[in-house]
Write an enzyme that holds these catalytic residues in place. Sequence first.
Site, PDB file in Angstrom:
ATOM      1  N   GLU A 221     -23.387  12.378 -23.735  1.00 52.04           N
ATOM      2  CA  GLU A 221     -24.528  12.269 -22.806  1.00 52.04           C
ATOM      3  C   GLU A 221     -25.640  12.766 -23.519  1.00 52.04           C
ATOM      4  O   GLU A 221     -26.351  13.877 -23.249  1.00 52.04           O
ATOM      5  CB  GLU A 221     -24.216  13.740 -22.028  1.00 52.04           C
ATOM      6  CG  GLU A 221     -22.820  13.646 -21.181  1.00 52.04           C
ATOM      7  CD  GLU A 221     -22.690  14.624 -19.937  1.00 52.04           C
ATOM      8  OE1 GLU A 221     -23.549  15.408 -19.887  1.00 52.04           O
ATOM      9  OE2 GLU A 221     -21.860  14.489 -19.161  1.00 52.04           O
TER      10      GLU A 221
ATOM     11  N   GLU B 118     -15.239  12.341 -19.078  1.00 47.44           N
ATOM     12  CA  GLU B 118     -15.323  13.839 -18.181  1.00 47.44           C
ATOM     13  C   GLU B 118     -15.267  13.575 -16.950  1.00 47.44           C
ATOM     14  O   GLU B 118     -16.085  12.713 -16.488  1.00 47.44           O
ATOM     15  CB  GLU B 118     -16.583  14.541 -18.627  1.00 47.44           C
ATOM     16  CG  GLU B 118     -16.446  15.226 -19.982  1.00 47.44           C
ATOM     17  CD  GLU B 118     -18.076  16.220 -20.269  1.00 47.44           C
ATOM     18  OE1 GLU B 118     -18.375  16.507 -19.252  1.00 47.44           O
ATOM     19  OE2 GLU B 118     -18.207  16.139 -21.516  1.00 47.44           O
TER      20      GLU B 118
HETATM   21  C1  FCB Z   1     -21.368  17.556 -18.966  1.00 49.87           C
HETATM   22  C2  FCB Z   1     -20.948  18.136 -20.273  1.00 49.87           C
HETATM   23  C3  FCB Z   1     -19.967  19.201 -20.490  1.00 49.87           C
HETATM   24  C4  FCB Z   1     -19.872  20.159 -19.263  1.00 49.87           C
HETATM   25  C5  FCB Z   1     -19.912  19.338 -18.097  1.00 49.87           C
HETATM   26  C6  FCB Z   1     -19.524  20.319 -16.871  1.00 49.87           C
HETATM   27  O1  FCB Z   1     -22.581  17.451 -18.493  1.00 49.87           O
HETATM   28  O2  FCB Z   1     -21.062  17.102 -21.051  1.00 49.87           O
HETATM   29  O3  FCB Z   1     -20.143  19.696 -21.700  1.00 49.87           O
HETATM   30  O4  FCB Z   1     -20.805  20.968 -19.450  1.00 49.87           O
HETATM   31  O5  FCB Z   1     -20.987  18.884 -17.730  1.00 49.87           O
END
Ligand code: FCB
Length: 474
Positions: A164, A371
């Site tokens: 990210e 994620e």
């Molecule tokens: C993302 C991050 C991760 C966590 C989630 C909820 O942006 O990569 O580390 O904080 O959100």
Amino acid sequence: MAHGFPSGFLWGSATAAAQVEGAAHEEGKEDSIWDVFARVPGAVAGGDTPEVAVDHYHRMPQDVALMKDLGLGAYRFSTSWARIKPGDRGVNRQGLAFYDRLVDELLEAGILPWLTLYHWDLPQSLQRDGGWANRDTAYRFREYAAVVHDALGDRVTHWTTFNEPLCSSLIAYAAGEHAPGLRDPHAALAAVHHQHLAHGLALKALRELGAEKVGITLNMTNAIPNIASDPVDVEAARRIDALANRMYIEPVLLSRYPADLLEDVRDYGLAELIQDGDLQLIGGRIDFLGVNYYHDDNVSGHPLPSGAHPNLEPTPRPKSSPFVGSEYVTFPRRNLPRTAMDWEVNPEGLRTLLVRLGREYPNLPPLYVTENGGAYNGDKVDEDGRVRDPDRTAYILQHLQAVADAVAEGADVRGYFLWSFLDNFEWAWGFQKRFGIVHVDFDTQARTVKDSGLAYSKLIRNGTPFTATELSSS
Ligand code: FCB
């Protein structure tokens, strides 16, 4: 294809070093920018810090055993640069040895190690020289990547350069909501370009060293005009799409920044930073794209009506940067359920995103959802030892259905990593937001698998999850 997922689909879960490891000053680890940021009064909720986090550094073998019990096929973790190669010191062998043990433990448990080199925790010693605003940091990153490959490259096959970059550039350097907490638009765009460059340099170095698969993880959104027929909303959504999505994916896939983005940020010096050869390096072929998806953005170019919900999204979004001041963009609330982060729950958005990426970028590599998950309040270990978290369970199953639907529509998605394996240090939210499928008692560090973890585990094993009814009657 079984149960809507292609054969060989990777079932994983994810964490990040600063969020779980703790041992922040043990065995040669130095401060990362998150250790320092957490000491700034008011920067992190409750004054929480990553000092101990959830003590994964010391509890790693038990944690891996739990992953095995759940049937995970892959574990996405990050290595801590400040533990491995802090500042100008040589390599910290003791720190590196932790990852050596972790990788062995995972392989022995039959779990694929999926390694991320940068999940936001720059060594503070590099921040002192400007951090990502300084081009030199990109070359330091290449050195660090080579050190990690040297130690683990014989066993780790999947390498992710960055997690990210939107968050570790704009949100960290312009919105001030993540470490290092700056509000400097020029530095923010320098951080964008230098992280891209670092990705390109490391990608080339890792390839030369023989890494099998190399990719990057981007957090992506669908920027939706609040009123599709309103040109002002359409223009606002275009700006958000440029800043949140295309500023990252296009240099990586197409070796260029979008022209409209360069125009939007023309006063902040991005174009001037690009040197000959940079974009070619940045656009080097990748083997996979990691997509992190939590929610869409409903975007308007009109001020919110007075008395409307101020839409204080607690999560940093580029809207709080000077590039998208509220004079350009607002985020009207839609009638959708929300998580404890106040993020919309909209599984349909994940399906849309995965499908449209393939249509918009013909050279898109295979996708992995690296994620996705939900924070919900009220998790507790009941007297019978269960953690009943029906909202999180529903969130996960609905989003997995969306992945299956995207695959059926032609998206090349090869795996899914649930965020997160453990409750952990949720950045500026400290320990207030729980995302884990394993509950952690932050006082005793005791681990308890939540109902959502059991449902995910059953899905992995049998292709069908526990239903809510099965869970409540078991
Ligand atoms: C993302 C991050 C991760 C966590 C989630 C909820 O942006 O990569 O580390 O904080 O959100």
